[in-house]
Enzyme design. Sequence first.
Site, short mmCIF file in Angstrom:
data_model
loop_
_atom_site.label_atom_id
_atom_site.label_comp_id
_atom_site.label_asym_id
_atom_site.label_seq_id
_atom_site.Cartn_x
_atom_site.Cartn_y
_atom_site.Cartn_z
N GLY A 76 38.84 -10.69 -16.16
CA GLY A 76 38.97 -10.29 -15.04
C GLY A 76 39.28 -11.37 -14.13
O GLY A 76 40.19 -11.27 -13.14
N MET A 83 34.62 -12.12 -22.85
CA MET A 83 35.98 -12.01 -22.69
C MET A 83 36.36 -11.13 -21.38
O MET A 83 37.49 -11.04 -20.73
CB MET A 83 36.67 -11.18 -24.05
CG MET A 83 38.23 -11.16 -23.80
SD MET A 83 38.87 -10.62 -25.64
CE MET A 83 39.08 -8.82 -25.28
N ASP A 84 35.32 -10.21 -21.02
CA ASP A 84 35.59 -9.42 -19.93
C ASP A 84 35.65 -10.11 -18.66
O ASP A 84 36.20 -10.23 -17.44
CB ASP A 84 34.64 -8.29 -19.60
CG ASP A 84 34.68 -7.21 -20.87
OD1 ASP A 84 35.41 -6.19 -20.71
OD2 ASP A 84 33.97 -7.44 -21.77
N ALA A 85 34.68 -11.12 -18.53
CA ALA A 85 34.47 -12.06 -17.22
C ALA A 85 35.61 -12.95 -17.32
O ALA A 85 36.34 -13.02 -16.24
CB ALA A 85 33.27 -12.84 -17.56
#
Length: 615
Positions: free
Chosen positions: A579, A574-576
């Site tokens: 971002g 989810m972070d990738a």
Amino acid sequence: MQPLEGIRVVELANNLAGAYAGRLLAGYGADVIKIESASNNAVREAGPFIGDDVDLEKGAFHLHLNANKRSVLGDIDDSNGKQLLAGADILLHSESQVDVERLQEEFPQLVILSVTSWGMTGPCAGFKGEEIIHYAYGGPMSATGNPEKSPLKMGGDVGQYQCGNMAAVAALAALSVVERSGRGVHVDLSNIETQVASIDRRMTYLLYGSYRGENVERTGGYTVSPFPMGCRPASDGHVQVSTLVPWIGRMLATLDDPEMEALYSDPDWITNEDVPVLADAQLLGWTVSNTRQEAMEKAQGNGWPVTAVNAPLDVLNDKHFAEREFFTEAEHPEAGTFRQVGAPVRMTDGWSDRCMAPTLGADTDNVSWNSDRPSVASNEPPTLPLEGVRVLDMTVVWAGPYATQLLGDLGADIVRVDNPWIFPTVTRGLLPRPPQEMVQDLGGIFGGYPDTEPGSRPWNRVALFNAHARNKRSITLDLRKDLGRETFLDLIETCDVMIENNSVDLIDKLGIGWDELHERNPNLILIRMPSVGLSGPYRSYLGFGVNFEALCGLGAIRGYPDADLSENDGVYHMDAASGSAGALAALMALRRREKTGVGELVELSQCENMLNHIG
């Protein structure tokens, strides 16, 4: 006016990554014409299908990825294809055999975006690739899973969707260069390289290896810690638990367990070797006595990050996404009625499903573009796409900092703001000053210090932070004080974009919410990246990527077939995903501001964006 209205895209993409890039561009207003073949059509041929039979009009990937596009049978070398390219802004393709040099000569102001597995050059150019290949060769698969078993890939095809996100960013960045310089741009985007440069552990692990001279090993399987966390069974499934030092009190308040209180009242609990096993046993007693939903609501009521591990079907009926009207009903002439995901990024007059996925070749005989696109003549050398744009970075952990890193890579002036008196949660390390003896065992995410030495200023040395901190400037302000707040607002007057992904009410509590920012700078674009959204029953829920991936269904579709989900280690797709979507949101809003002259508030619910990756 949609942000990408007026952009013309020819899509010749026969992979999921390229098709998703086209889907994003089309959803926000671009006119995307997909040149297809009746055979060798990977997106249409991919199942599952509505009904029992293979049907090129009823595949789930086709219905999801080709919405808002038009379909033409043929290729770019026939008369129809050449006419479309003459009027196009962007060619999006996935074939390594495309003659880029010839196309650049014939269409000198065209953005040519190549989205392939291995890239258009190098010893592996032209090699085939798939989701598991991309993740194994480029991503952190070697460090994912149980060390006693084979490495694990991610669930579904989320890596290809991540590459599609990056391709959409690259398309808009390249187009801005062409529109200023008048010179065409070729972008060579390798799916594997997007994995190498992913914030989901890979960049941090690579820097860890550089700092310490060793690889990060797999540590999955059922593990215990003095900070109770991981996937744990509930009475009707599983929950995902995250606990850090500041959250111990919240955990204790939720469990209301005298034995746990006694464990953590010991001043030496963090070094007590008995605590991990004893605490996990008490935690299990609580989780199995609650349903997933009960455990989540009780814990989150105290600010303790516990989330339900949902299956995809659970998400379709979840009350939070229902209240936000995220899923919508779609009617397709061949596939019938089905539910589909909504906008990955919410902005006024932004995402629109103007039409369903086209039937094969539906527009072959009735599409045309004028070729008299306005030409741009400039003697100025091309500059970086975002040169001259200033971005205020108020981000934490990985998702937000990854967005600002990407904007900095594209030339923006990134000014990062930290409070010198508040250590940001797992952003500049696990602890402000980790003991030397602890660093060796902190693992790949938190233990990446040069030569395992935290030094006198550990917050400036840890790979967790330094992996995404390039191309940024840093200032410190205490926004709780009048001087700090006023200085911040003075700085806002000089900025084009502000990005933040803090707890949902923080900026309003600090007096720097949208109303205050917009009053000081009407041209400002504010991109907010809440975990689940600015509204809805879960709006204030806390957690990391692994928590909300579980909530959205990703945690339930990965793992070993012979093991319980509690053996899965944490991943942070989810972070990738968030971002790269944050960078895309900034580029879209900046493009629209060039026409309207005013800024806007953009909401990027990280869960809703990731649900587009799950599809």
